[in-house]
Motif scaffolding. Structure first.
Motif, PDB file in Angstrom:
ATOM      1  N   VAL A 315      -3.438  29.540 -50.104  1.00  0.00           N
ATOM      2  CA  VAL A 315      -3.561  29.201 -48.685  1.00  0.00           C
ATOM      3  C   VAL A 315      -2.271  29.592 -47.959  1.00  0.00           C
ATOM      4  N   ASP A 316      -2.375  29.797 -46.649  1.00  0.00           N
ATOM      5  CA  ASP A 316      -1.168  30.122 -45.869  1.00  0.00           C
ATOM      6  C   ASP A 316      -0.195  28.958 -45.927  1.00  0.00           C
ATOM      7  N   LYS A 317       1.076  29.300 -46.062  1.00  0.00           N
ATOM      8  CA  LYS A 317       2.104  28.252 -46.198  1.00  0.00           C
ATOM      9  C   LYS A 317       2.220  27.415 -44.916  1.00  0.00           C
ATOM     10  N   ILE A 318       2.249  28.095 -43.783  1.00  0.00           N
ATOM     11  CA  ILE A 318       2.385  27.382 -42.498  1.00  0.00           C
ATOM     12  C   ILE A 318       1.117  27.589 -41.691  1.00  0.00           C
ATOM     13  N   GLN A 319       0.457  26.515 -41.368  1.00  0.00           N
ATOM     14  CA  GLN A 319      -0.803  26.615 -40.615  1.00  0.00           C
ATOM     15  C   GLN A 319      -0.687  25.818 -39.318  1.00  0.00           C
ATOM     16  N   TYR A 320      -0.315  26.522 -38.238  1.00  0.00           N
ATOM     17  CA  TYR A 320      -0.204  25.853 -36.937  1.00  0.00           C
ATOM     18  C   TYR A 320      -1.589  25.709 -36.323  1.00  0.00           C
ATOM     19  N   VAL A 321      -1.757  24.610 -35.640  1.00  0.00           N
ATOM     20  CA  VAL A 321      -3.030  24.305 -34.990  1.00  0.00           C
ATOM     21  C   VAL A 321      -3.006  24.869 -33.570  1.00  0.00           C
ATOM     22  N   ASP A 322      -4.140  25.382 -33.090  1.00  0.00           N
ATOM     23  CA  ASP A 322      -4.221  25.867 -31.704  1.00  0.00           C
ATOM     24  C   ASP A 322      -4.122  24.685 -30.750  1.00  0.00           C
ATOM     25  N   GLU A 323      -3.284  24.817 -29.756  1.00  0.00           N
ATOM     26  CA  GLU A 323      -3.112  23.713 -28.790  1.00  0.00           C
ATOM     27  C   GLU A 323      -3.002  24.271 -27.372  1.00  0.00           C
ATOM     28  N   THR A 324      -3.364  23.434 -26.413  1.00  0.00           N
ATOM     29  CA  THR A 324      -3.322  23.882 -25.030  1.00  0.00           C
ATOM     30  C   THR A 324      -2.574  22.836 -24.179  1.00  0.00           C
ATOM     31  N   TYR A 325      -2.733  22.896 -22.868  1.00  0.00           N
ATOM     32  CA  TYR A 325      -2.146  21.844 -22.029  1.00  0.00           C
ATOM     33  C   TYR A 325      -3.106  21.527 -20.897  1.00  0.00           C
ATOM     34  N   PHE A 326      -2.898  20.382 -20.269  1.00  0.00           N
ATOM     35  CA  PHE A 326      -3.745  19.950 -19.158  1.00  0.00           C
ATOM     36  C   PHE A 326      -2.834  19.474 -18.035  1.00  0.00           C
ATOM     37  N   ASP A 327      -3.128  19.887 -16.796  1.00  0.00           N
ATOM     38  CA  ASP A 327      -2.308  19.353 -15.702  1.00  0.00           C
ATOM     39  C   ASP A 327      -3.157  18.919 -14.520  1.00  0.00           C
ATOM     40  N   TYR A 328      -2.470  18.360 -13.529  1.00  0.00           N
ATOM     41  CA  TYR A 328      -3.146  17.692 -12.411  1.00  0.00           C
ATOM     42  C   TYR A 328      -3.995  18.634 -11.562  1.00  0.00           C
ATOM     43  N   THR A 329      -3.837  19.944 -11.742  1.00  0.00           N
ATOM     44  CA  THR A 329      -4.612  20.888 -10.925  1.00  0.00           C
ATOM     45  C   THR A 329      -5.995  21.150 -11.542  1.00  0.00           C
ATOM     46  N   MET A 330      -6.224  20.640 -12.747  1.00  0.00           N
ATOM     47  CA  MET A 330      -7.471  20.974 -13.456  1.00  0.00           C
ATOM     48  C   MET A 330      -8.553  19.926 -13.214  1.00  0.00           C
ATOM     49  N   ASP A 331      -9.775  20.255 -13.651  1.00  0.00           N
ATOM     50  CA  ASP A 331     -10.888  19.311 -13.535  1.00  0.00           C
ATOM     51  C   ASP A 331     -10.783  18.321 -14.705  1.00  0.00           C
ATOM     52  N   LEU A 332      -9.941  17.329 -14.540  1.00  0.00           N
ATOM     53  CA  LEU A 332      -9.589  16.438 -15.642  1.00  0.00           C
ATOM     54  C   LEU A 332     -10.747  15.531 -16.068  1.00  0.00           C
ATOM     55  N   GLU A 333     -11.571  15.116 -15.097  1.00  0.00           N
ATOM     56  CA  GLU A 333     -12.737  14.278 -15.431  1.00  0.00           C
ATOM     57  C   GLU A 333     -13.606  15.021 -16.436  1.00  0.00           C
ATOM     58  N   LYS A 334     -13.833  16.280 -16.168  1.00  0.00           N
ATOM     59  CA  LYS A 334     -14.697  17.088 -17.034  1.00  0.00           C
ATOM     60  C   LYS A 334     -14.029  17.307 -18.389  1.00  0.00           C
ATOM     61  N   LEU A 335     -12.729  17.617 -18.360  1.00  0.00           N
ATOM     62  CA  LEU A 335     -12.009  17.887 -19.616  1.00  0.00           C
ATOM     63  C   LEU A 335     -11.932  16.629 -20.491  1.00  0.00           C
ATOM     64  N   LYS A 336     -11.873  15.492 -19.828  1.00  0.00           N
ATOM     65  CA  LYS A 336     -11.780  14.228 -20.575  1.00  0.00           C
ATOM     66  C   LYS A 336     -13.089  13.926 -21.332  1.00  0.00           C
ATOM     67  N   GLU A 337     -14.216  14.318 -20.707  1.00  0.00           N
ATOM     68  CA  GLU A 337     -15.538  14.031 -21.287  1.00  0.00           C
ATOM     69  C   GLU A 337     -15.660  14.442 -22.765  1.00  0.00           C
ATOM     70  N   GLY A 338     -15.141  15.607 -23.088  1.00  0.00           N
ATOM     71  CA  GLY A 338     -15.322  16.104 -24.444  1.00  0.00           C
ATOM     72  C   GLY A 338     -14.335  15.542 -25.462  1.00  0.00           C
ATOM     73  N   ARG A 339     -13.430  14.688 -25.018  1.00  0.00           N
ATOM     74  CA  ARG A 339     -12.378  14.268 -25.954  1.00  0.00           C
ATOM     75  C   ARG A 339     -12.788  13.060 -26.769  1.00  0.00           C
ATOM     76  N   THR A 340     -12.473  13.127 -28.061  1.00  0.00           N
ATOM     77  CA  THR A 340     -12.899  12.045 -28.951  1.00  0.00           C
ATOM     78  C   THR A 340     -11.752  11.082 -29.275  1.00  0.00           C
ATOM     79  N   TYR A 341     -10.564  11.381 -28.846  1.00  0.00           N
ATOM     80  CA  TYR A 341      -9.436  10.483 -29.193  1.00  0.00           C
ATOM     81  C   TYR A 341      -8.545  10.231 -27.991  1.00  0.00           C
TER      82      TYR A 341
END
Ligand code: AHR
Length: 341
Positions: A315-341
């Motif tokens: 297996v690859d020694k270092i496995q970074y996870v894909d990550e993004t960011y969220f800010d106040y200009t985005m449709d946060l209500e919608k983005l929040k809907e899909g979150r499980t944690y």
């Protein structure tokens, strides 16, 4: 909002503290779902010893739950979970216990980077692969199989770039910008990396002053306490960099208690990391500007690694996870809907 976050965290923390307590030795089987489990190709359950560092934040609770929900008997695993309650010595003891129990795999979320050599060497001598999840260790790479988790330096750099762009949009690029940081546990990868990454961008800006950096221990209570202190010490704070969401929640409370405002409609810019569900409420109500994601759902990722190792693959020694960011200009209500944690 504050009480809602704290209550949710408390319930989950109690739940996981209980699970951790049950996770000693073979009693750890109590962690797995009841019933007859499917067996591995070798015709038996795969035993995984997981040393979790604690239950300090919403992120950590989600991380622990991800392991508990993935490593079930139905999925072919016997999970032994040890919660170290923020003490490295407990993690070292847990690793040694897993070695004595002759588990198939050891997974460690290391509280700090240093001090692991001899415990990891003992696991290696016993022929037990060690997977580092979430945080890194400062040890010879032959002592662990791989790392899976966030790229903390990148997260910090992206936070710095976001601030640069935000100030530009606000016409404040040339202004003196006074910044304070609430750091996580000293010596932890997430604190080291986010500090280094943000500093890489800060040094490109002569007008950015890092007034102070305080240890908020990745907890809401300590974040609030340190922020109160910072507000008393510095009159003109423009930006607070909070190295996780729970410290940001505490900082928001302290700012309001001091009669000040934060968020896009307020005076102080709040930058946070993790992007747990509760943080979306803060962004939606307008008290946190931006949140850099750190994904805690490592259970399935570690299971995939174990399956590859079981199949004899490297297996690859270092496995970074894909990550993004969220800010106040985005449709946060919608983005929040899909979150499980
Ligand atoms: O190591 C990941 C960090 O640890 C998360 O940002 C924080 O919330 C947690 O306690």
């Amino acid at each position: 909002m504050r009480s809602r976050v704290k209550k949710g965290l408390l319930i989950s923390a109690l739940l996981l503290a209980g699970l951790g307590a049950a996770g000693c030795g073979r009693e750890g089987e109590g962690l797995s779902a009841a019933g007859q489990g499917e067996t591995s190709a070798a015709g038996r359950l795969i035993t995984v010893g997981f040393s979790q560092l604690g239950s300090e934040s919403d992120w950590r609770i989600a991380n622990s739950e991800s392991f508990v929900n993935t490593f079930t008997r139905e999925n072919g695993y016997d999970l032994l979970l040890e919660n170290a309650q923020q003490k490295q010595e407990n993690q070292l003891k847990a690793i040694r216990k897993f070695v004595l129990q002759d588990v198939d795999y050891i997974v460690v979320a290391p509280i700090v980077e240093s001090g692991w050599d001899s415990a990891l060497q003992e696991a290696k001598n016993a022929g037990i692969p060690v997977i580092l999840a979430d945080r890194m260790v400062d040890a010879d790479e032959s002592l662990y199989t791989c790392y899976v988790g966030g790229n903390f330096v990148k997260e910090g750099e992206e936070a710095g770039r976001w601030l640069e762009n935000y100030l530009k949009e606000q016409g404040r690029s040339e202004e003196t910008i006074n910044i304070v940081t609430l750091q996580g546990t000293p010596g932890a990868s997430a604190a080291i990396g986010r500090t280094e990454g943000f500093a890489n961008i800060l040094e490109e800006h002569d007008n950015w002053n890092m007034l102070d950096m305080r240890n908020g221990e990745f907890t809401q209570a300590k974040g609030e306490e340190e922020m109160e202190d910072l507000l008393a010490a510095y009159e003109d704070i423009d930006v607070v960099v909070c190295q996780n969401d729970n410290m940001a929640f505490g900082a928001v409370d302290a700012i309001h208690a001091a009669g000040k405002t934060c968020g896009p409609k307020g005076d102080i810019v709040i930058i946070s990391f993790d992007a747990v569900k509760a943080a979306f409420d803060y962004m939606i109500e307008g008290t946190i500007h931006v949140d850099f994601e750190c994904n805690p759902l490592h259970g399935p990722r570690v299971a995939e690694i174990i399956q590859e190792l079981e199949a004899g693959k490297t297996v690859d020694k270092i496995q970074y996870v894909d990550e993004t960011y969220f800010d106040y200009t985005m449709d946060l209500e919608k983005l929040k809907e899909g979150r499980t944690y």
